[in-house]
Design a protein around this motif. Structure first.
Motif: not given
Lengths: 511, 352
Positions: B188-189, B297-299, B314-317
């Motif tokens: 989604f992200a 990183s989750a970004a 952006h954070a991937l969430g």
């Protein structure tokens, strides 16, 4: 900003994307900014509800050399989602800046203008702004004048792609009808009504919005939502805390101005309003204003007969001994400021004629709680009156706004076994159990609505004035008739005198 | 609680015994015997899976019950029981929530080869009434169970990270109920951030000339390729038709180059892309958009160069698989979009 839909957004959930803009917080050194606004902005970033073209500027008098570090610490502490997501914060912080200055000084606005131009250039905020005035009401006129005179706010354009400027104003909207009108005049001399967003954060709460979905999104309840079936309505907004060191503020305010004029009357309008023609800002607000105008004014001797004011005395709350209101710091020993109010109201309309609306709100009550309860009429015929456990009025619908957000319906059932014995049971819906997700904070919803130009959940000028038109005579009546100030033990559900305003047979809930 | 029945007895008898044990468990005790059990039920969650995957799905159902209480029915098949047999096993979990125990239950149902065809009827009998029934087709789900149950209830959950694109396409084509894909939730992200490139410049969407998708080299070959999901999404949203794995024709008939890259970085999810870049033209100027996972990183770094210049992070969430499952169950993403994407992803994988 563009109006044609992006086909890649189809199905992504939030089809209505938020347009690029800068978010400017006046009062950036205050409590609201650190506890609510900045955490809300951060959570919007995490929820991917902020536009790519976005930046935040804080404005306040105090120097803040470490504004970014302070905001980071506040977000880490007060965000509903923890721990801090470093990537989300880094990106937000890259567009975060601070302008120091006096709100009455044109130089402050010149500096702000420069900072905004910088954001337009570096963050793509495209000259659109949301100015959030997290300041006391006395500072609002100066800020709005400054914004207008510096050209930071322009008359609104109706062109689809034109930049926008919107101003969000925090409560209180005045301290009586006269000051509310003066504030509205001041605002409307500088801004168009569709640029003014008067915020009452209660309207941003999921459960408050669910009142409307519950009523108008179901076919089951609306037919019984009237004087034909409802005996009385009870609205409670209770806090278990005291004035918490804000004695000085509270002495001037009291719970009627602090809670009833805004939050509690908002709840009442949502419960009593007629179905709006559509879910748009003016249709919804028109119906709310109609309710306020049908409230029978409480004037003259009715003030003593239909309202009770009181102060908390010492007692025990959540297991802690607490002092009485008159022993709080900065509170006058002969203070008549009310920390509790109860009133019996009448909505004079075809739907609600003859149905009492009871409202109570207080500090240092037994529990923190906000709820709306519809008590349904007694049974027309007591078929089971003699059965053990039978009651005359078995049915009540409880809508809990906070905490344990949800809805309960109470009804009578037969106890299994021989003969007829009855017991009241509840069907219980809890948001937490049904959805299991942490609901967004009210401020998140309202900030994003302001960015998108959706004023449905904001208060209109005539609505504010109608609220004060109802409250003013009560405050005046208390003063002119030297209304007694009852006392109640902290940790109780209020003074015994509150029972005196009830119709015979009605009772306050002790949830 | 106990395993019910043995390897003998008709399906209906096994179901009756399961019903009886569930009813006994849920009968409220007299007040004197303690607080009543409180059922916090929001759905029936039905899992179709291979026996070896059952423990993982049981664990997932347990975690799901924290937020989405209800009844879980876990359906498998076994060649070790008689073909006409059904073996139910009931488990109930109670946790103290405030003063009262809140309870959920799970019924493990093992079907014999013939009994499997009656699985739909068994689910209808044992499911909690008045609640939606969500069916998840797990990896290795036996086809007789899929045929009997998938698509017959309120929502179908699939996982493009585990199922092949042909299986997914078959389900997307035939399931009459709404369909949700865990893989779509995971990506989604990525898709939302790609969509952001074009929020203010939709004109460039008609002039996309090249799309490159990077995904982990170690992705499962038995499952839908993460790149296929992204290409399927582009194609289904923008009206492209694939002319091979390396190219598509856009709505105006122009060619769009499609490139897949392998990412050797460690610690990245095998179910997601690691980078997406788009080359297009905006108002006559070239525009390069790229989204790349940042190491450790989750970004992701979100960049535009050319007609528009921007550089953001952006954070991937993405959280965990319970979160993914909850999102798939609550799916707000349009059912039509999911179906279109799964069908287009299969077309890309099948393209010569």
């Amino acid at each position: 900003m563009t109006t044609s839909p992006n086909p890649l957004r189809e199905g992504l959930g939030s089809d209505q994307s938020t347009p690029p803009c800068a978010f400017v917080m006046f009062g950036a050194s205050g409590d609201l900014t650190k506890r609510k606004l900045m955490p809300a902005v951060y959570n919007l970033a995490l929820s991917r509800l902020l536009p790519t073209g976005f930046g935040v500027i804080g404005v306040a008098r105090r120097p803040k050399p470490d504004f970014e570090a302070e905001m980071r610490a506040d977000v880490s502490r007060f965000s509903r989602r923890k721990p801090l997501d470093e990537a989300a914060w880094r990106d937000l912080a890259a567009g975060l800046s601070y302008v120091q200055g006096d709100f009455a000084d044109p130089a402050t606005f010149a500096s702000l203008k420069e900072a905004l131009a910088q954001l337009d250039a570096t963050r793509g905020t495209q000259h659109s702004r949301v100015f959030y005035l997290a300041v006391g009401p006395d500072q609002v006129p100066a800020i709005v004048r400054g914004l207008r005179e510096s050209g930071l706010v322009q008359p609104p354009s109706f062109a689809a792609d034109a930049p926008f400027q919107r101003v969000v104003v925090e409560k209180p909207f005045g301290e009586d009808l006269e000051s509310a009108r003066a504030l509205n005049r001041e605002l409307s001399s500088q801004l168009a009504e569709n640029q003014i967003y008067r915020i009452d954060h209660y309207l941003g709460k999921e459960t408050v919005q669910n009142l409307l979905v519950f009523r108008f999104g179901n076919a089951l309840f609306e037919p019984i939502w009237s004087r034909q079936h409802v005996s009385y309505v009870q609205i409670t907004v209770a806090e278990d805390i005291g004035v918490e060191g804000r004695g000085k503020f509270y002495e001037k305010t009291g719970i009627t101005r602090d809670i009833v004029q805004n939050h509690a009357l908002q709840l009442l309008t949502l419960v009593a309003m007629e179905p709006p023609a559509s879910w748009d800002a003016d249709s919804v607000r028109d119906e709310k204003v109609k309710v306020l105008r049908t409230l029978k004014p409480i004037t003259g001797r009715d003030v003593l007969a239909r309202t009770v004011r009181a102060q908390y005395a010492a007692g025990t709350v959540r297991g802690d001994k607490v002092p009485g209101y008159l022993n709080e710091p900065d509170v006058a020993k002969d203070s008549t400021t009310e920390t509790f109010v109860a009133m019996r109201m009448a909505v004079e309309s075809w739907r609600w004629g003859g149905v009492p609306f009871y409202l109570r709100s207080g500090k240092r009550l037994a529990r923190r709680l906000a709820e709306v309860v519809l008590h349904f009429k007694p049974l027309p015929h007591g078929l089971f009156r003699s059965a053990p456990g039978a009651t005359d009025e078995p049915n009540a619908l409880v809508m809990r706004i906070q905490p344990d957000e949800g809805i309960s319906l109470r009804f009578a059932t037969k106890v299994p076994g021989g003969g007829i014995a009855m017991r009241d049971v509840t069907m219980d819906f809890r948001y937490g159990a049904a959805f299991g997700t942490s609901a967004p904070e009210a401020y998140e919803r309202l900030i994003v609505d302001a960015m998108r130009g959706d004023a449905t959940l904001f208060t209109r000028a005539d609505e504010v004035e109608a609220q004060w038109s109802f409250i003013d005579p009560i405050l005046r009546g208390w003063h002119e008739q030297n209304a007694p100030v009852a006392s109640y033990e902290s940790g109780s559900w209020g003074p015994a005198d509150a029972d005196k305003i009830l119709r015979v047979g009605d009772a306050w809930r002790k949830p | 609680m106990s395993a019910l029945g043995s390897t003998s007895g008709a399906v209906s008898e096994a179901v009756a015994r399961a019903e009886s044990e569930l009813a006994a468990f849920w009968s409220s005790p007299d007040a004197a015997e303690g607080p009543a059990k409180v059922r916090a039920s929001t759905l029936n969650y039905v899992i179709l899976c291979a026996p070896q995957d059952a423990p993982a799905y049981r664990e997932a159902a347990e975690k799901l019950s924290d937020s989405h209480g209800g009844r879980t029915l876990l359906l498998t098949m076994s060649g070790r029981i008689a073909a006409w047999d059904l073996v139910p096993e009931i488990h109930a979990v109670c946790r103290i929530d405030g003063a009262v125990p809140v309870c959920y239950d799970r019924v493990d149902l093992t079907f014999g080869a013939v009994a499997a065809s009656r699985a739909g009827s068994v689910v209808r009998t044992l499911a909690l009434a008045e609640l939606p029934t969500v069916v998840e087709v797990g990896a290795g789900a036996p086809q007789p169970l899929v045929d009997a149950v998938a698509g017959k209830f309120d929502r179908l959950v699939v996982d493009s990270g585990k199922l092949s694109s042909s299986t997914l396409a078959a389900l997307a084509r035939t399931a009459p109920c709404p369909i949700a894909d865990r893989g779509m939730v995971r990506t989604f992200a990525w898709r939302e951030l790609v969509a952001r490139f074009f929020d203010g410049s939709q004109g460039a969407l008609a002039d996309i000339r090249r799309v490159e998708v990077h995904r982990p080299r170690q992705h499962s070959s038995a499952a839908c390729d993460p790149a296929a999901l992204m290409f399927g999404w582009f194609a289904s949203r923008l009206g492209w038709t694939f002319v091979g794995r390396g190219a598509a024709r856009d709505a105006r008939g122009e060619l769009v180059d499609l490139v897949v890259g392998d990412d050797d970085r460690e610690g990245v999810s095998s179910h997601q892309p690691t980078g997406v870049s788009v080359r297009c033209v905006l108002n006559g100027e070239s525009l390069d958009c790229s989204l790349d996972r940042i190491d450790g990183s989750a970004a992701a770094r979100w960049k535009m160069r050319g007609a528009i210049n921007a550089d953001r992070e952006h954070a991937l969430g993405f959280k965990d698989e319970t979160w993914v499952l909850v999102k798939a169950i609550d799916s707000k993403e349009g059912d039509r979009v999911t179906r279109d994407v799964l069908l287009a992803a299969a077309q890309w994988e099948q393209a010569a």
